[in-house]
Design a protein around this motif. Structure first.
Motif, PDB file in Angstrom:
ATOM      1  N   ARG A  36       0.822  -1.223   0.000  1.00  0.00           N
ATOM      2  CA  ARG A  36       0.000   0.000   0.000  1.00  0.00           C
ATOM      3  C   ARG A  36       0.853   1.268   0.000  1.00  0.00           C
ATOM      4  N   GLU A  37       1.922   1.273   0.785  1.00  0.00           N
ATOM      5  CA  GLU A  37       2.730   2.486   0.928  1.00  0.00           C
ATOM      6  C   GLU A  37       3.980   2.488   0.051  1.00  0.00           C
ATOM      7  N   SER A  38       4.520   1.281  -0.224  1.00  0.00           N
ATOM      8  CA  SER A  38       5.807   1.224  -0.904  1.00  0.00           C
ATOM      9  C   SER A  38       5.749   0.656  -2.316  1.00  0.00           C
ATOM     10  N   GLY A  39       4.616   0.074  -2.709  1.00  0.00           N
ATOM     11  CA  GLY A  39       4.461  -0.382  -4.086  1.00  0.00           C
ATOM     12  C   GLY A  39       5.174  -1.673  -4.414  1.00  0.00           C
ATOM     13  N   ASP A  40       5.265  -2.606  -3.455  1.00  0.00           N
ATOM     14  CA  ASP A  40       5.960  -3.873  -3.678  1.00  0.00           C
ATOM     15  C   ASP A  40       4.995  -4.867  -4.335  1.00  0.00           C
ATOM     16  N   LEU A  41       4.843  -4.760  -5.650  1.00  0.00           N
ATOM     17  CA  LEU A  41       3.838  -5.540  -6.369  1.00  0.00           C
ATOM     18  C   LEU A  41       4.208  -5.605  -7.845  1.00  0.00           C
ATOM     19  N   ALA A  42       3.405  -6.368  -8.592  1.00  0.00           N
ATOM     20  CA  ALA A  42       3.537  -6.392 -10.050  1.00  0.00           C
ATOM     21  C   ALA A  42       2.180  -6.699 -10.651  1.00  0.00           C
ATOM     22  N   ALA A  43       1.970  -6.213 -11.871  1.00  0.00           N
ATOM     23  CA  ALA A  43       0.737  -6.500 -12.609  1.00  0.00           C
ATOM     24  C   ALA A  43       1.083  -6.576 -14.088  1.00  0.00           C
ATOM     25  N   GLY A  44       0.440  -7.519 -14.781  1.00  0.00           N
ATOM     26  CA  GLY A  44       0.744  -7.662 -16.196  1.00  0.00           C
ATOM     27  C   GLY A  44      -0.380  -8.346 -16.953  1.00  0.00           C
ATOM     28  N   VAL A  45      -0.352  -8.180 -18.276  1.00  0.00           N
ATOM     29  CA  VAL A  45      -1.316  -8.838 -19.160  1.00  0.00           C
ATOM     30  C   VAL A  45      -0.545  -9.757 -20.096  1.00  0.00           C
ATOM     31  N   PHE A  46      -1.102 -10.945 -20.330  1.00  0.00           N
ATOM     32  CA  PHE A  46      -0.462 -11.987 -21.118  1.00  0.00           C
ATOM     33  C   PHE A  46      -1.425 -12.440 -22.213  1.00  0.00           C
ATOM     34  N   ASP A  47      -0.870 -12.952 -23.313  1.00  0.00           N
ATOM     35  CA  ASP A  47      -1.752 -13.490 -24.345  1.00  0.00           C
ATOM     36  C   ASP A  47      -2.176 -14.906 -23.981  1.00  0.00           C
ATOM     37  N   ALA A  48      -2.968 -15.540 -24.840  1.00  0.00           N
ATOM     38  CA  ALA A  48      -3.518 -16.866 -24.530  1.00  0.00           C
ATOM     39  C   ALA A  48      -2.436 -17.942 -24.494  1.00  0.00           C
ATOM     40  N   LYS A  49      -1.245 -17.641 -25.021  1.00  0.00           N
ATOM     41  CA  LYS A  49      -0.128 -18.588 -24.961  1.00  0.00           C
ATOM     42  C   LYS A  49       0.702 -18.411 -23.695  1.00  0.00           C
ATOM     43  N   GLY A  50       0.390 -17.383 -22.904  1.00  0.00           N
ATOM     44  CA  GLY A  50       1.146 -17.131 -21.678  1.00  0.00           C
ATOM     45  C   GLY A  50       2.328 -16.219 -21.862  1.00  0.00           C
ATOM     46  N   ARG A  51       2.382 -15.478 -22.984  1.00  0.00           N
ATOM     47  CA  ARG A  51       3.483 -14.542 -23.226  1.00  0.00           C
ATOM     48  C   ARG A  51       3.123 -13.164 -22.657  1.00  0.00           C
ATOM     49  N   MET A  52       4.040 -12.574 -21.888  1.00  0.00           N
ATOM     50  CA  MET A  52       3.765 -11.267 -21.293  1.00  0.00           C
ATOM     51  C   MET A  52       3.782 -10.192 -22.375  1.00  0.00           C
ATOM     52  N   LEU A  53       2.681  -9.418 -22.438  1.00  0.00           N
ATOM     53  CA  LEU A  53       2.547  -8.358 -23.437  1.00  0.00           C
ATOM     54  C   LEU A  53       2.809  -6.976 -22.866  1.00  0.00           C
ATOM     55  N   ALA A  54       2.469  -6.769 -21.613  1.00  0.00           N
ATOM     56  CA  ALA A  54       2.663  -5.455 -20.993  1.00  0.00           C
ATOM     57  C   ALA A  54       2.726  -5.633 -19.491  1.00  0.00           C
ATOM     58  N   GLN A  55       3.476  -4.760 -18.854  1.00  0.00           N
ATOM     59  CA  GLN A  55       3.590  -4.757 -17.401  1.00  0.00           C
ATOM     60  C   GLN A  55       3.377  -3.334 -16.913  1.00  0.00           C
ATOM     61  N   ALA A  56       2.922  -3.216 -15.674  1.00  0.00           N
ATOM     62  CA  ALA A  56       2.697  -1.893 -15.092  1.00  0.00           C
ATOM     63  C   ALA A  56       4.018  -1.258 -14.683  1.00  0.00           C
ATOM     64  N   VAL A  57       4.081   0.051 -14.805  1.00  0.00           N
ATOM     65  CA  VAL A  57       5.241   0.784 -14.300  1.00  0.00           C
ATOM     66  C   VAL A  57       5.263   0.713 -12.778  1.00  0.00           C
ATOM     67  N   THR A  58       4.084   0.786 -12.167  1.00  0.00           N
ATOM     68  CA  THR A  58       3.994   0.615 -10.717  1.00  0.00           C
ATOM     69  C   THR A  58       4.396  -0.808 -10.372  1.00  0.00           C
ATOM     70  N   GLY A  59       5.415  -0.968  -9.546  1.00  0.00           N
ATOM     71  CA  GLY A  59       5.862  -2.306  -9.173  1.00  0.00           C
ATOM     72  C   GLY A  59       7.363  -2.377  -9.075  1.00  0.00           C
ATOM     73  N   THR A  60       7.860  -3.577  -8.864  1.00  0.00           N
ATOM     74  CA  THR A  60       9.290  -3.784  -8.659  1.00  0.00           C
ATOM     75  C   THR A  60       9.821  -4.828  -9.633  1.00  0.00           C
ATOM     76  N   PRO A  61      11.092  -4.724 -10.037  1.00  0.00           N
ATOM     77  CA  PRO A  61      11.664  -5.704 -10.974  1.00  0.00           C
ATOM     78  C   PRO A  61      11.577  -7.131 -10.453  1.00  0.00           C
ATOM     79  N   GLY A  62      11.785  -7.316  -9.151  1.00  0.00           N
ATOM     80  CA  GLY A  62      11.749  -8.668  -8.599  1.00  0.00           C
ATOM     81  C   GLY A  62      10.402  -9.327  -8.758  1.00  0.00           C
TER      82      GLY A  62
END
Length: 548
Positions: A36-62
């Motif tokens: 909530r305060e530090s943004g330790d998260l990730a969010a993304g959208v994938f196609d039907a094959k499971g390939r990542m198409l986009a990720q949110a800027v909000t989040g962490t590389p890990g």
């Protein structure tokens, strides 16, 4: 009918907006303060094959780059043809895209007009999922909390109450933990709704053509950048504090026509302590280091990640195998960008920063709400704090910044409101940034104590106490960190330590390394540092040869 190039680009940008809203929903509804305060998260959208198409800027590389693998594992466990609208899958397997058990990963298949069009995925850190509350003592993953394989948390729109009951029963914070699970479910649902809106607006029945455009364009953009780089192989190593003994990490980086290859052969073997790193987390921070230094303008997706080839011998500390203890994998993983940068600096000396503090200093406190203590009336809180970033060859390093994690430092007011602890001091530490033509970022000094006559426990899992961030190009090292009590007792770099009533715990966070000869620093910059309190008059005189 083929989709025009302009429409493909518009849809690509729409997907970026979809996942950013998805991430913001997670952050706004999360119960865990680190989310909530530090943004330790990730969010993304994938196609039907499971390939990542986009990720949110909000989040962490890990989170983000390890999550890129999670959807593939879900499809392997539950083939796509068995999924129905309203299903949601959950797991926290460290080797399947989370890195440690405290990160929950949720995957939601998204349907449009009855057809599977893709997946929304997210993960975030949960404050407590059982196990030991001392993050330095576990010796295998089963000591570290509830271990969930890939399971359905929601089946055709119906929440699995039995699984929720298992999660609730295995945490010291049942309300917060279950609340975080619902937050993750909800953010995927919002992302799916926005994706369906886009499909309807553009009259699409599948994402395949857009997905191929995103992935192919991104991969070619990375390869174009690679072709502009010098060819060769460069090696580096870095020594970290470890626990009972230092840990040495080694890397070899090769720039070739097909991409960039990094091999961690020669790194220390797995340890009996809990900072072993699953390969997905090693991939995550290595990919980030390359992206931020070489491919920063190219969106992160399956295509842009493809020309990055990362290997580590199985059984080394950077490719730990189950059931290794991994809860503190960030202590090694967050140092990988510096290791990669030390290789790249040999090839590209004018664009790569000096070493920084790297590892976040995550402070935790555990104690009673009342005095005398009453059973069941305890608090458990965490505070994210940050040291200094290394200087670039053309700019000072940022102070008190969570690089490379991207996690923001948590507000002390929130930390205080959830505990009986008061933070008496939190300020930048003068002279902690390594001197140089460009100065390393400053660390901090943080001082805290209890407000009731009861001892509380301060948790430590820190690095850069024995081995500070090294300077580059003639710059000086940043200062090392230190942890102590105002009574004079020095505390270990890792472990939980009692802080008696009337005594304060004092944390000196490390600074980043400097870049370039300090004697060549511009006088105007030295004057500004003095006015801002970043350096002392003694440092100006003795280190920079500046006359006040």
């Amino acid at each position: 009918m083929a989709i025009s190039l302009i429409d493909k680009q518009i849809m690509w940008n729409r997907l970026l907006a979809v996942v950013e809203e998805q991430a913001q929903v997670c952050q706004r509804t999360a119960f865990s303060t680190i989310v909530r305060e530090s943004g330790d998260l990730a969010a993304g959208v994938f196609d039907a094959k499971g390939r990542m198409l986009a990720q949110a800027v909000t989040g962490t590389p890990g989170h983000i780059n390890s999550m890129a693998l999670a959807v593939g594992h879900v499809i392997n466990a539950y083939p796509a043809h068995t999924m129905v609208e309203g299903d949601v899958f959950i797991h926290n397997d460290p080797w399947m895209g989370t890195g440690h058990l405290n990160d929950f990963s949720l995957t939601t298949p998204c349907f449009h007009n009855g057809k599977l069009i893709g997946f929304l995925a997210c993960n975030s850190h949960l404050m407590d999922i059982g196990g030991l509350n001392d993050w330095s003592s576990s010796t295998d993953v089963f000591m570290e909390g509830l271990y969930l394989p890939i399971l359905k948390i929601v089946s055709a729109g119906k929440v699995n109450d039995s699984l929720m009951a298992v999660i609730r029963a295995n945490t010291r914070q049942p309300v917060e933990t279950v609340g975080d699970v619902y937050s993750l479910i909800n953010c995927n649902a919002v992302g799916c709704a926005r994706l369906v809106d886009m499909m309807a607006e553009f009259d699409l029945s599948a994402l395949d053509e857009v997905a191929d455009h995103i992935i192919d364009t991104s991969e070619q953009a990375v390869l174009t950048k690679v072709r502009e780089l010098p060819r060769g192989t460069w090696a580096s190593e870095i020594t970290l504090d470890g626990m009972s003994e230092p840990v040495t990490l080694k890397a070899s980086l090769t720039i070739a026509d097909d991409g960039i290859h990094i091999d961690y052969a020669g790194s220390a073997p797995m340890t009996k302590h809990n900072f072993n790193v699953p390969m997905c987390y090693t991939l995550a921070y290595t990919s980030y280091a390359l992206g931020v230094s070489l491919f920063g303008a190219i969106p992160n997706n399956a295509g842009s990640l493809a020309p990055r080839f990362i290997t580590a011998p199985e059984g080394c500390v950077l490719n730990a195998v189950k059931p290794a203890a991994v809860v503190s994998r960030h202590l090694m993983g967050l140092m990988l960008p510096d290791l990669v940068f030390n290789c790249l600096r040999q090839a590209l000396p004018d664009r790569i920063p000096a070493e920084g503090a790297g590892v976040l200093w995550n402070m935790s406190a555990l104690g009673p709400w009342n005095s005398p203590a009453e059973f069941g009336k305890n608090f458990m809180v965490g505070l994210v704090t940050t040291g200094g970033m290394g200087a670039l060859p053309y700019r000072d390093g940022m102070s008190a910044t969570g690089f490379p994690s991207g996690v923001r430092g948590g507000p002390v007011e929130i930390f205080e409101s959830m505990s009986t602890v008061v933070v008496w001091r939190k300020e930048l530490k003068p002279d902690s940034g390594g001197a140089g033509k460009f100065r390393g970022g400053l660390g901090q000094v943080i001082e805290m104590a209890n407000t009731i006559p009861e001892t509380f426990l301060a948790g430590n899992a820190f690095e850069r106490i024995k081995f500070p961030a090294r300077g580059a190009n003639g710059g000086q090292d940043g200062t090392a960190g230190n942890v102590s009590l105002t009574s004079g007792e020095s505390l270990n770099k890792k472990g939980r330590h009692p802080v008696p009533a009337g005594t304060r715990a004092v944390f000196h966070l490390p600074g980043g390394g400097g870049s370039g000869d300090p004697k060549t620093r511009a006088p105007a910059l030295i004057k500004a540092d003095l006015e801002n309190g970043y350096i002392t008059p003694e440092a100006a005189r003795d280190t920079y040869n500046y006359t006040i």
